[in-house]
Design a protein around this motif. Sequence first.
Motif, PDB file in Angstrom:
ATOM      1  N   UNK A   1       0.367  11.914  -5.796  1.00 12.55           N
ATOM      2  CA  UNK A   1       1.573  11.760  -4.979  1.00 12.55           C
ATOM      3  C   UNK A   1       1.208  11.741  -3.497  1.00 12.55           C
ATOM      4  N   UNK A   2       0.319  12.658  -3.092  1.00  8.20           N
ATOM      5  CA  UNK A   2      -0.055  12.752  -1.684  1.00  8.20           C
ATOM      6  C   UNK A   2      -0.801  11.498  -1.234  1.00  8.20           C
ATOM      7  N   UNK A   3      -1.634  10.936  -2.135  1.00  9.88           N
ATOM      8  CA  UNK A   3      -2.356   9.712  -1.770  1.00  9.88           C
ATOM      9  C   UNK A   3      -1.370   8.583  -1.487  1.00  9.88           C
ATOM     10  N   UNK A   4      -0.310   8.503  -2.300  1.00 11.22           N
ATOM     11  CA  UNK A   4       0.715   7.485  -2.064  1.00 11.22           C
ATOM     12  C   UNK A   4       1.332   7.650  -0.686  1.00 11.22           C
ATOM     13  N   UNK A   5       1.678   8.912  -0.349  1.00 12.19           N
ATOM     14  CA  UNK A   5       2.316   9.190   0.946  1.00 12.19           C
ATOM     15  C   UNK A   5       1.367   8.852   2.100  1.00 12.19           C
ATOM     16  N   UNK A   6       0.107   9.268   1.959  1.00 13.36           N
ATOM     17  CA  UNK A   6      -0.885   9.047   3.010  1.00 13.36           C
ATOM     18  C   UNK A   6      -1.177   7.572   3.198  1.00 13.36           C
ATOM     19  N   UNK A   7      -1.266   6.858   2.066  1.00 13.56           N
ATOM     20  CA  UNK A   7      -1.529   5.417   2.117  1.00 13.56           C
ATOM     21  C   UNK A   7      -0.448   4.725   2.941  1.00 13.56           C
ATOM     22  N   UNK A   8       0.810   5.059   2.655  1.00 10.90           N
ATOM     23  CA  UNK A   8       1.929   4.454   3.371  1.00 10.90           C
ATOM     24  C   UNK A   8       1.890   4.856   4.843  1.00 10.90           C
ATOM     25  N   UNK A   9       1.624   6.152   5.094  1.00 14.36           N
ATOM     26  CA  UNK A   9       1.602   6.598   6.488  1.00 14.36           C
ATOM     27  C   UNK A   9       0.486   5.911   7.271  1.00 14.36           C
ATOM     28  N   UNK A  10      -0.685   5.796   6.645  1.00  8.57           N
ATOM     29  CA  UNK A  10      -1.828   5.218   7.333  1.00  8.57           C
ATOM     30  C   UNK A  10      -1.562   3.805   7.819  1.00  8.57           C
ATOM     31  N   UNK A  11      -0.771   3.051   7.072  1.00  9.64           N
ATOM     32  CA  UNK A  11      -0.503   1.668   7.452  1.00  9.64           C
ATOM     33  C   UNK A  11       0.789   1.516   8.241  1.00  9.64           C
ATOM     34  N   UNK A  12       1.884   1.989   7.657  1.00 11.00           N
ATOM     35  CA  UNK A  12       3.195   1.726   8.251  1.00 11.00           C
ATOM     36  C   UNK A  12       3.566   2.763   9.298  1.00 11.00           C
ATOM     37  N   UNK A  13       2.786   3.864   9.376  1.00 13.77           N
ATOM     38  CA  UNK A  13       3.061   4.954  10.307  1.00 13.77           C
ATOM     39  C   UNK A  13       4.467   5.495  10.169  1.00 13.77           C
TER      40      UNK A  13
END
Lengths: 287, 312
Positions: free
Chosen positions: A24-36
């Motif tokens: 779950x956290x990887x999903x959140x981080x992935x989105x944050x890393x790109x879309x901020x």
Amino acid sequence: MDIFAQLVLGALNGLVWGFILALIALGLTLVFGLLEIINISHGELYMLGAVLGWYVLQFTGNFWVALILAPLAVGVLGLVIERGVLRPIEGKPIITIIATFGLSLIFQQAVLTGFGGAPQRIPAPFEWDLTILGFGYSGYRFFVALCSIVAISALWGFLRRFKYGMWMRAVRQDREMSLALGIPISRVYMLTFGLGSGLAALGGILAAPIVALEFRMGLDILPAVFIVVIIGGLGSLEGSLLAALLIGELEGLTSVFVTPTTARIFSLVFMSAVLLFRPEGLLGRRR
Amino acid sequence: MSGRILAFWAAVAVLVVLPRALTPYQLSVAAEIMIWGLFAMAFDLLYGYTGMLSFGQAIFFGAGGYGTAFAVLRLDWGIWEALAFGLVAAAAFALAVGFFAVRVSGHYFLILTITFSVITVLVLQSGHWRWLSRGYAASPFTPPLVPLGPWRISLIDPLANYYWVLAFVVVSFLLCWRIVNSPLGKVFRGIRENEERSRLIGYHVERFKLIAFVLGGLFSGLAGALLALTLRYVDISYFELTLSGKAVAWTVIGGAGTLVGAFLGALVFIVSTDYLSSWTINVPLSIGLLLVVMVAVAPDGLIGVVRGKRRG
């Protein structure tokens, strides 16, 4: 059961829980890393994964179909959300956060209306216990850990070997340059959000036989996931993985002695300590 | 400038005579809208003026409500002492959370406040605090009489409660107005615009952020206390993340950094969701739908729409 066996049990539970958190956290981080953007509805996507899985299970009676279909469906939902809701307000982070909060309300209430407020359970797809130190341990939990490891390895491979994966890393590193090189940034954003949503839903359907399914379960997981991404360092995939396993173990081991809520408070204290002494997170870049 | 002051007192005058036109039910709704406006304004102080996007305001709202109810129920205190107790509780919680939260900014701050907020609810519903909170079960109580000169006024009367709330809201608004237009408010805005530069000029940024955070917590706590006295019960819903989200929504939809926008947003949202949910959908769902639509249509808030029109 002696204290040693209990500790081993707690450590095993913590490991399994840590792997679910990691997805779950990887999903959140992935989105944050790109879309901020911080996706407040991320917990609801996890919840939707479990609830959709429950519906598929009711319909087909086959857990394995649910395991495939639920993350796929939520992934597609993620694509739709990015295209329909987030794209029009791109570049306005606060507004985007508020929109994701609105989405989380919509998902919660939609599930409350359709699925009902009473908690449901999904039986584990197979009954097979391992005997460790004289007590039986659910084989399904090992399967969950295994599944997560496979999914996380696949994610790493995807980011390293595949065109879209490498595009994701490129956009993350330098948006302007990627644009100049002809990478279709909008499509990469959409795919990233879909992938992040799918990961949350995979965590949801894997956790479904272990936890109680209800419309509020996203709110239960949200603080743990947020603690993980803060400890790991926002936007750091390796950090999220490490922190998820750490927090899983911390809560698993402390739950041997105290209630789960108190264990969650320990995580909060741990996070606060990390913030005080290493505000950028364990593996985050220094800001 | 004087036009704004005139508009403010005109609005107050309207609010003073408004009860003549309202039924007792509408009176209590009007009082609630003012309370929610106050809550949103407290958030505006944080976000609109100091640039801190807090999703944890419900902690202090709940602390204010619970503190007041606790002082009345368990300590048998009078209205002023109970109110003061609630405010102290809210400020104490704000100080504790703020101690950690002001050290970070941006997304970290947002995540931190959400985490604290959700865990507060987890703790309250878990049973550790059963002696205080009773989990999801409501704790009903009777508000103490308000001593006013020779009279003893009961807040159970909707009209009395309306004026009681109005008085607090007007005073709070004037206080906030005074704060944001003082040198302190200028420092807040400096931090919002550029934290690094404010630090370099020589301001102790963390200390000022903590001041803003505690002030926001105090006004949130006041809103919570007023709601507790209006509804005459407290339960765990006072602490829920949804409340913090509503304050964010009302402020941003109304127009952040304006103080008035918070009240406008609360008014428009509550009236329209009330209307929408009479069409069978429930309240949180209509709030969610409205939010998603509004941010796409009017990302600068209602005040932004009005001002944009005037300019163009």
